[in-house]
Design a protein around this motif. Structure first.
Motif, PDB file in Angstrom:
ATOM      1  N   ASP A  74       0.820  -1.206   0.000  1.00  0.00           N
ATOM      2  CA  ASP A  74       0.000   0.000   0.000  1.00  0.00           C
ATOM      3  C   ASP A  74       0.858   1.262   0.000  1.00  0.00           C
ATOM      4  O   ASP A  74       0.452   2.277  -0.583  1.00  0.00           O
ATOM      5  N   GLU A  75       2.012   1.214   0.628  1.00  0.00           N
ATOM      6  CA  GLU A  75       2.902   2.387   0.620  1.00  0.00           C
ATOM      7  C   GLU A  75       3.248   2.802  -0.807  1.00  0.00           C
ATOM      8  O   GLU A  75       3.412   3.998  -1.099  1.00  0.00           O
ATOM      9  N   ARG A  76       3.349   1.844  -1.698  1.00  0.00           N
ATOM     10  CA  ARG A  76       3.704   2.156  -3.087  1.00  0.00           C
ATOM     11  C   ARG A  76       2.645   3.009  -3.778  1.00  0.00           C
ATOM     12  O   ARG A  76       2.926   3.630  -4.805  1.00  0.00           O
ATOM     13  N   ASN A  77       1.436   3.051  -3.227  1.00  0.00           N
ATOM     14  CA  ASN A  77       0.362   3.835  -3.829  1.00  0.00           C
ATOM     15  C   ASN A  77       0.519   5.336  -3.592  1.00  0.00           C
ATOM     16  O   ASN A  77      -0.122   6.128  -4.300  1.00  0.00           O
ATOM     17  N   PHE A  78       1.358   5.734  -2.622  1.00  0.00           N
ATOM     18  CA  PHE A  78       1.416   7.170  -2.335  1.00  0.00           C
ATOM     19  C   PHE A  78       2.793   7.681  -1.906  1.00  0.00           C
ATOM     20  O   PHE A  78       3.024   8.890  -1.891  1.00  0.00           O
ATOM     21  N   ILE A  79       3.733   6.793  -1.586  1.00  0.00           N
ATOM     22  CA  ILE A  79       5.048   7.210  -1.090  1.00  0.00           C
ATOM     23  C   ILE A  79       6.119   7.003  -2.157  1.00  0.00           C
ATOM     24  O   ILE A  79       6.138   5.981  -2.845  1.00  0.00           O
ATOM     25  N   ASP A  80       7.014   7.981  -2.293  1.00  0.00           N
ATOM     26  CA  ASP A  80       8.222   7.837  -3.102  1.00  0.00           C
ATOM     27  C   ASP A  80       9.235   7.092  -2.231  1.00  0.00           C
ATOM     28  O   ASP A  80      10.016   7.688  -1.491  1.00  0.00           O
ATOM     29  N   LEU A  81       9.210   5.774  -2.296  1.00  0.00           N
ATOM     30  CA  LEU A  81       9.963   4.941  -1.358  1.00  0.00           C
ATOM     31  C   LEU A  81      11.477   5.177  -1.390  1.00  0.00           C
ATOM     32  O   LEU A  81      12.106   5.262  -0.328  1.00  0.00           O
ATOM     33  N   PRO A  82      12.110   5.280  -2.557  1.00  0.00           N
ATOM     34  CA  PRO A  82      13.566   5.471  -2.538  1.00  0.00           C
ATOM     35  C   PRO A  82      14.012   6.755  -1.836  1.00  0.00           C
ATOM     36  O   PRO A  82      15.130   6.821  -1.320  1.00  0.00           O
ATOM     37  N   ARG A  83      13.142   7.763  -1.775  1.00  0.00           N
ATOM     38  CA  ARG A  83      13.501   9.063  -1.194  1.00  0.00           C
ATOM     39  C   ARG A  83      12.941   9.249   0.209  1.00  0.00           C
ATOM     40  O   ARG A  83      12.935  10.367   0.725  1.00  0.00           O
ATOM     41  N   SER A  84      12.494   8.165   0.825  1.00  0.00           N
ATOM     42  CA  SER A  84      11.847   8.255   2.136  1.00  0.00           C
ATOM     43  C   SER A  84      12.625   7.420   3.155  1.00  0.00           C
ATOM     44  O   SER A  84      12.396   6.209   3.293  1.00  0.00           O
ATOM     45  N   PRO A  85      13.558   8.038   3.886  1.00  0.00           N
ATOM     46  CA  PRO A  85      14.403   7.283   4.810  1.00  0.00           C
ATOM     47  C   PRO A  85      13.659   6.861   6.073  1.00  0.00           C
ATOM     48  O   PRO A  85      12.703   7.519   6.503  1.00  0.00           O
ATOM     49  N   LEU A  86      14.110   5.774   6.669  1.00  0.00           N
ATOM     50  CA  LEU A  86      13.557   5.330   7.957  1.00  0.00           C
ATOM     51  C   LEU A  86      14.675   4.773   8.819  1.00  0.00           C
ATOM     52  O   LEU A  86      15.716   4.343   8.326  1.00  0.00           O
ATOM     53  N   TRP A  87      14.450   4.791  10.122  1.00  0.00           N
ATOM     54  CA  TRP A  87      15.439   4.274  11.070  1.00  0.00           C
ATOM     55  C   TRP A  87      14.749   3.994  12.400  1.00  0.00           C
ATOM     56  O   TRP A  87      13.614   4.435  12.634  1.00  0.00           O
ATOM     57  N   LEU A  88      15.431   3.258  13.271  1.00  0.00           N
ATOM     58  CA  LEU A  88      14.949   3.029  14.623  1.00  0.00           C
ATOM     59  C   LEU A  88      15.638   3.998  15.572  1.00  0.00           C
ATOM     60  O   LEU A  88      16.769   4.421  15.349  1.00  0.00           O
ATOM     61  N   ALA A  89      14.947   4.334  16.671  1.00  0.00           N
ATOM     62  CA  ALA A  89      15.454   5.376  17.561  1.00  0.00           C
ATOM     63  C   ALA A  89      14.926   5.178  18.973  1.00  0.00           C
ATOM     64  O   ALA A  89      13.993   4.399  19.210  1.00  0.00           O
ATOM     65  N   TYR A  90      15.544   5.907  19.892  1.00  0.00           N
ATOM     66  CA  TYR A  90      15.055   5.963  21.262  1.00  0.00           C
ATOM     67  C   TYR A  90      14.909   7.424  21.675  1.00  0.00           C
ATOM     68  O   TYR A  90      15.570   8.312  21.132  1.00  0.00           O
ATOM     69  N   GLU A  91      14.031   7.677  22.633  1.00  0.00           N
ATOM     70  CA  GLU A  91      13.672   9.039  23.024  1.00  0.00           C
ATOM     71  C   GLU A  91      14.431   9.491  24.262  1.00  0.00           C
ATOM     72  O   GLU A  91      14.656   8.715  25.186  1.00  0.00           O
ATOM     73  N   LEU A  92      14.770  10.782  24.274  1.00  0.00           N
ATOM     74  CA  LEU A  92      15.355  11.439  25.441  1.00  0.00           C
ATOM     75  C   LEU A  92      14.543  12.700  25.720  1.00  0.00           C
ATOM     76  O   LEU A  92      14.813  13.762  25.164  1.00  0.00           O
TER      77      LEU A  92
ATOM     78  N   ILE B 167      11.669  16.957  22.850  1.00  0.00           N
ATOM     79  CA  ILE B 167      12.202  15.603  22.949  1.00  0.00           C
ATOM     80  C   ILE B 167      13.283  15.420  21.892  1.00  0.00           C
ATOM     81  O   ILE B 167      13.101  15.803  20.728  1.00  0.00           O
ATOM     82  N   GLN B 168      14.408  14.848  22.308  1.00  0.00           N
ATOM     83  CA  GLN B 168      15.419  14.402  21.362  1.00  0.00           C
ATOM     84  C   GLN B 168      15.148  12.929  21.039  1.00  0.00           C
ATOM     85  O   GLN B 168      14.898  12.128  21.947  1.00  0.00           O
ATOM     86  N   VAL B 169      15.238  12.586  19.763  1.00  0.00           N
ATOM     87  CA  VAL B 169      15.004  11.209  19.335  1.00  0.00           C
ATOM     88  C   VAL B 169      16.254  10.758  18.581  1.00  0.00           C
ATOM     89  O   VAL B 169      16.510  11.212  17.465  1.00  0.00           O
ATOM     90  N   HIS B 170      17.058   9.895  19.203  1.00  0.00           N
ATOM     91  CA  HIS B 170      18.370   9.513  18.693  1.00  0.00           C
ATOM     92  C   HIS B 170      18.309   8.212  17.913  1.00  0.00           C
ATOM     93  O   HIS B 170      17.849   7.180  18.427  1.00  0.00           O
ATOM     94  N   MET B 171      18.806   8.251  16.683  1.00  0.00           N
ATOM     95  CA  MET B 171      18.886   7.056  15.855  1.00  0.00           C
ATOM     96  C   MET B 171      19.885   6.061  16.426  1.00  0.00           C
ATOM     97  O   MET B 171      20.912   6.442  16.981  1.00  0.00           O
ATOM     98  N   PHE B 172      19.561   4.769  16.307  1.00  0.00           N
ATOM     99  CA  PHE B 172      20.570   3.750  16.558  1.00  0.00           C
ATOM    100  C   PHE B 172      20.582   2.779  15.382  1.00  0.00           C
ATOM    101  O   PHE B 172      19.553   2.520  14.762  1.00  0.00           O
TER     102      PHE B 172
END
Length: 258
Positions: A100-118, A179-184
């Motif tokens: 479904d993401e392919r229906n509306f998101i430009d996937l190659p230009r949309s970064p993602l990562w996991l993070a924790y909050e401070l 809030i700081q949200v730090h990538m790991f």
């Protein structure tokens, strides 16, 4: 708690309004449908506003153009996410969401990562949400660190030096929450990016701040507020690669909150 941060750029054939409408009305309910299977604790869509303040924030930093929004998902611990996507039901749910993401998101230009909050400036109880019908605004500020710093060095400076500076200036700048949200680094995030053909690198993390609009506008007009905002920007130059970072104002749509 851990969270997945997913910065979204829309497909080039969609307007921002059409993109956000599909995301909110079609994709959001689909994520909610699979929340139990994927063990999602919380899911928020952060929709970028077309607001003149965005350019006022971007211009002095020479920052990138805003993304069209950010999807944010929370899990209790990393194992919850891993266990969910290793089951047959979890893999089926994840594939349905990706299709479904392919229906509306430009996937190659949309970064993602996991993070924790401070949390840095945090009201108790945590009731501030920049809902569409409220007067609150949320700033989202994904940042890349300077090339002369390692990830650990940049996150340490952000946490130990910049965070206290924001806290000291929060009242003058009318900041209600920060809030700081730090990538790991995580092989799970790498696998999710590979499945999407994502070529945009993950950010060092992002800052998120909330204001009540009238209070923010008032602070921008006072000498104390102007001095606070100027000091924030000056310190950002010590660890943020400003032209490779972005910031914008947004509204939040909460779909899941367990």
């Amino acid at each position: 708690m851990i969270r997945l941060e997913y910065l979204l750029r829309r497909r080039t054939d969609l307007s921002r309004a059409d993109f956000q409408s599909y995301w909110r009305e079609k994709h959001g309910p689909l994520v909610a449908k699979h929340a139990v299977t994927l063990r999602i604790k919380k899911y928020v869509q952060v929709h970028t506003l077309d607001d003149p303040l965005n350019e006022a924030l971007r211009e002095p930093r020479g920052a990138m153009e805003p993304f069209d929004g950010a999807a944010e998902l929370w899990w209790g611990k990393p194992e919850d996410l891993l266990d969910a996507i290793e089951t047959a039901d979890g893999q089926h749910a994840a594939q349905e969401l990706l299709d479904d993401e392919r229906n509306f998101i430009d996937l190659p230009r949309s970064p993602l990562w996991l993070a924790y909050e401070l949390p840095q400036v945090n009201p108790s109880p945590e009731t501030i949400v920049a809902r569409e019908e409220s007067s609150f605004l949320r700033l989202i500020y994904p940042l890349h660190h300077l090339p002369n710093l390692s990830l650990a060095e940049a996150q340490l400076y952000w946490r130990m030096h910049h965070g206290p500076k924001i806290r000291r200036g929060a009242q003058a700048a009318a900041i209600r929450r920060y809030i700081q949200v730090h990538m790991f680094e995580s092989p799970v995030a790498e696998a999710l990016c590979d499945a999407r053909g994502t070529h945009e690198p993950a950010f060092t993390g992002h800052a998120e701040l909330w204001w009540e609009r009238s209070e923010l506008m008032a602070a921008l007009g006072t000498p104390e507020g102007q001095a606070a905002f100027a000091s924030f920007l000056e310190d950002e130059k010590n660890f943020i690669d400003l032209p490779r970072s972005a910031l914008w104002l947004a509204k939040e749509h909460v779909f899941i909150n367990r």
